[in-house]
Write a protein that holds these residues in place. Sequence first.
Motif, short mmCIF file in Angstrom:
data_model
loop_
_atom_site.label_atom_id
_atom_site.label_comp_id
_atom_site.label_asym_id
_atom_site.label_seq_id
_atom_site.Cartn_x
_atom_site.Cartn_y
_atom_site.Cartn_z
N ILE A 241 -3.92 -5.71 -5.02
CA ILE A 241 -2.36 -4.70 -4.93
C ILE A 241 -1.64 -5.17 -6.51
CG2 ILE A 241 -1.24 -3.03 -4.03
CD1 ILE A 241 -2.48 -3.22 -1.59
N ALA A 242 -1.18 -4.42 -7.39
CA ALA A 242 -1.19 -5.19 -8.03
C ALA A 242 0.05 -4.42 -8.76
CB ALA A 242 -1.92 -5.68 -9.68
N SER A 243 1.20 -4.62 -9.71
CA SER A 243 2.78 -3.87 -10.11
C SER A 243 2.72 -2.97 -9.06
CB SER A 243 1.16 -2.42 -11.32
OG SER A 243 0.98 -3.40 -12.44
N ILE A 244 3.22 -4.16 -8.31
CA ILE A 244 4.19 -3.18 -7.56
C ILE A 244 5.65 -2.94 -7.87
CG2 ILE A 244 5.22 -3.79 -4.81
CD1 ILE A 244 2.71 -5.41 -3.73
N PRO A 245 6.01 -1.70 -7.60
CA PRO A 245 7.39 -1.55 -8.11
C PRO A 245 8.54 -2.61 -8.02
CG PRO A 245 6.91 0.19 -6.80
CD PRO A 245 5.95 -0.54 -7.14
N ASN A 246 9.31 -2.65 -8.56
CA ASN A 246 10.85 -2.62 -8.10
C ASN A 246 11.79 -2.00 -7.01
OD1 ASN A 246 10.91 -5.93 -9.14
ND2 ASN A 246 11.25 -4.44 -11.32
N ASP B 93 18.93 -0.77 -9.16
CA ASP B 93 17.55 -1.29 -8.94
C ASP B 93 17.16 -2.67 -9.25
OD1 ASP B 93 15.34 -2.25 -10.74
OD2 ASP B 93 15.34 -0.31 -12.11
N PHE B 94 17.22 -3.83 -8.18
CA PHE B 94 16.76 -4.71 -8.42
C PHE B 94 15.61 -5.24 -9.72
CE2 PHE B 94 17.42 -3.17 -3.98
CZ PHE B 94 18.43 -4.77 -2.95
N GLY B 95 14.87 -4.72 -10.26
CA GLY B 95 14.00 -5.43 -11.28
C GLY B 95 15.30 -5.31 -12.64
N MET B 96 16.93 -4.75 -12.64
CA MET B 96 17.34 -4.87 -13.25
C MET B 96 18.82 -6.09 -13.44
SD MET B 96 16.62 -2.55 -15.79
CE MET B 96 18.04 -2.62 -16.61
N ALA C 45 5.99 -8.99 -0.42
CA ALA C 45 4.91 -8.50 -1.72
C ALA C 45 6.17 -7.48 -3.20
CB ALA C 45 4.77 -6.98 -1.55
N HIS C 46 6.97 -7.21 -2.98
CA HIS C 46 8.31 -6.74 -4.23
C HIS C 46 8.41 -7.79 -5.05
CE1 HIS C 46 8.49 -3.26 -1.17
NE2 HIS C 46 8.37 -2.29 -2.58
N VAL C 47 8.69 -9.28 -4.50
CA VAL C 47 9.73 -10.07 -5.58
C VAL C 47 7.59 -10.60 -6.52
CG1 VAL C 47 9.93 -12.84 -5.34
CG2 VAL C 47 11.15 -11.10 -3.85
N THR C 48 7.03 -11.01 -5.85
CA THR C 48 5.62 -11.56 -6.25
C THR C 48 5.33 -10.46 -7.67
OG1 THR C 48 4.68 -10.92 -4.98
CG2 THR C 48 5.76 -12.94 -4.83
N TYR C 49 5.49 -9.31 -7.02
CA TYR C 49 4.83 -8.11 -7.94
C TYR C 49 3.47 -7.64 -7.25
CZ TYR C 49 8.68 -7.60 -11.28
OH TYR C 49 9.35 -7.39 -12.35
N LEU D 101 0.56 -1.31 -0.51
CA LEU D 101 -0.23 -0.37 0.21
C LEU D 101 1.01 1.30 0.35
CD1 LEU D 101 -2.73 -1.07 2.62
CD2 LEU D 101 -3.34 -0.51 0.00
N VAL D 102 2.02 1.24 0.62
CA VAL D 102 2.98 2.32 0.61
C VAL D 102 3.51 2.65 -0.59
CG1 VAL D 102 2.46 2.84 2.86
CG2 VAL D 102 4.07 1.19 2.27
N SER D 103 4.51 1.60 -1.38
CA SER D 103 5.53 1.37 -2.24
C SER D 103 5.28 2.04 -3.80
CB SER D 103 5.94 -0.56 -2.52
OG SER D 103 6.35 -1.08 -0.86
N GLY D 104 4.22 2.71 -3.41
CA GLY D 104 4.15 3.34 -4.71
C GLY D 104 3.24 2.30 -5.99
N ALA D 105 2.58 1.65 -5.88
CA ALA D 105 1.83 1.00 -6.39
C ALA D 105 0.86 1.55 -7.00
CB ALA D 105 1.49 -0.36 -6.26
N PRO D 106 -0.14 1.25 -8.74
CA PRO D 106 -0.25 2.07 -9.23
C PRO D 106 -2.44 1.62 -9.06
CG PRO D 106 0.47 1.01 -10.85
CD PRO D 106 0.93 0.57 -9.74
N THR D 107 -2.29 0.56 -8.10
CA THR D 107 -3.34 -0.07 -8.01
C THR D 107 -3.48 -0.25 -6.43
OG1 THR D 107 -2.31 -2.11 -7.44
CG2 THR D 107 -3.06 -1.76 -9.56
N SER D 108 -2.76 0.73 -5.91
CA SER D 108 -2.89 1.21 -4.20
C SER D 108 -3.36 2.38 -3.93
CB SER D 108 -1.54 1.17 -3.40
OG SER D 108 -1.78 1.87 -2.43
#
Length: 613
Positions: free
Chosen positions: A412-417, A424-427, A509-513, A334-341
């Motif tokens: 809550i989907a599209s949780i950013p890396n 950047d953990f997604g790179m 939450a960040h690993v599974t998106y 909820l506080v990590s900047g997900a657009p669906t939050s």
Amino acid sequence: MTTMTTTSENTTAPAAPEPTPAKATGLLPLPLTTARALILGGGALTVVSCFLSWTWTAAFPGDLTVYGYPGGLQWQVLVTGLLTVLFSLSSYGVKGTRWLTPAGADAALKFSALASFATAWYTIVAISVQLGGPINLEPGGAVVGVATLLTLIGTLALPFERPELHPVDPEDDSWSQFRHKAANGWQTFKVSFAAGQARAVRPLPSAVEILIITGILATGLGIFTYGIGTEYDELFIGFLITAGLGFAALTKSGLIQQATQLTAKHQNLTIAGAFIAAALFPFTQTDDQYATIGVYILIFATVALGLNIVVGLAGLLDLGYVAFLGVGAYAAALVSGAPTSPLGIHLPFWAAVLVGAGASLIFGVLIGAPTLRLRGDYLAIVTLGFGEIFRITMMNTDGTSGPDITNGSNGIASIPNLNIFGFDFGMEHSIAGFTIGRFANYFFLMLLIMAVVVLVFRRSGNSRIGRAWVAIREDETAALAMGINGFRVKLIAFALGASLAGVAGTVQAHVTYTVTPEQYLFAGPIPPNSAFLLAAVVLGGMGTMSGPLVGAALLFLIPNKLQFMGDYQLLAFGLALILLMRFRPEGIIANRRNQLEFHENAEAPATLAKAGA
């Protein structure tokens, strides 16, 4: 003076009868020399057969058609065959091999021979089924079948010592029953002590002990990497057979006990070495596929270690513990900047961790405060209800049945890396010429969090509050009588375990998106869930630090690898757990207290003897 002597003679209890000598028996009536020769010859022939062709076509996975080079399942049979040969040489007293069997070679030989037989014949049956009959076997396949069968027959003729124990009469008074049990336990201890006394060795230099610990950790890393990287189903099933029976053989030989004593002596060094070995795991992989399983194992293990505080140390049966993992995951999402939050907040990672851990801590206190005055089954039912209430609440806070907070079943989907200090953990990143992918990045992050959790567990377990947890677990009534505030101590355990689960949920939450309610069930085919978490603690060894880590790794890896079994997956997995609990009820890595509890007659006299010395 005469009167006193007469009274003493009249009141003296009759002496307990002397135990009858132990009998050496074997299941097959073969001469001992013949049996040992059969074992050594069969083990050597098993090793040789692994360099022959077992089938004529490469259609069977692993390509077992090559002469002079083992492949696939042949490597596993080769390892167990070599183990059988070494144990056999140790039973003959060959110089340089006696250290392999400090507790005796006969029991170890039985399990190593069984491991060779089971893996070899599993391969033979698999070849026959997949390729259309045993006609597809090459001479090497027939040789390994005969060799492992002869070796197993030889081990069945080996004698084993069973002390003749005195039967306890249930009509005896408590003192007489105690004397009988003490005599039985002492007789069992004398038999085992006599076997180990002849194999006593002098202490090793510290440098040599450190080298041995390094070898143990390197072997553990190799076994784990091999198991997680098995390329086909037959190879993994063979790996389970080989690893399970091989571990039993090493345990019976006494090597596992010696390794445990050695690592306990250098505990800090062992822990540091274990983390270094774990950090090397991503560098052993050519892609990010198996690092994915590795990071989920670390998340599962971290949550299991937090549950071990609640169940293993404090003795509180919590059946809804996975809900605290979900609370941390949802709070961080909820506080990590997900657009669906719906909150529209994007906090840095350190703040998200604090939010996730704090939310789980608050829920732990809110749930624990009114319920921890309950005990046993009643507490278990309440915690099970909390887990279901959490999942249903997350389902209903979708803006229709309740307030719009969690998007209901969509989650809550599209949780950013994560992006920490520009990393950047997604790179993908290149470290020392190795390409490290997304899941490997999270693997290293989770390893750092695991180190913090291990530190918290060790410090709290060895502290005053940790000793109070153990006292509550063993006998809450006695602990309360000694002045321990039981409610406060249990609430601290509940809150601390919940906060550790919340930290792991933040990373999850960040690993599974995506965070959805279906991820936090009481039971399901794939962990983490409350049933698997509790099984990981019990299976690994309650109250120990490394036990839940090992149990969590096994309980996450095995179901993932057994997905090809479909509906029979949980059946096979349940049977494996039943067998393990039957033959090792104290867990894979057990503390001394649990060993005395489950093996009282065999171990207690030895402990008392050491205490008396």
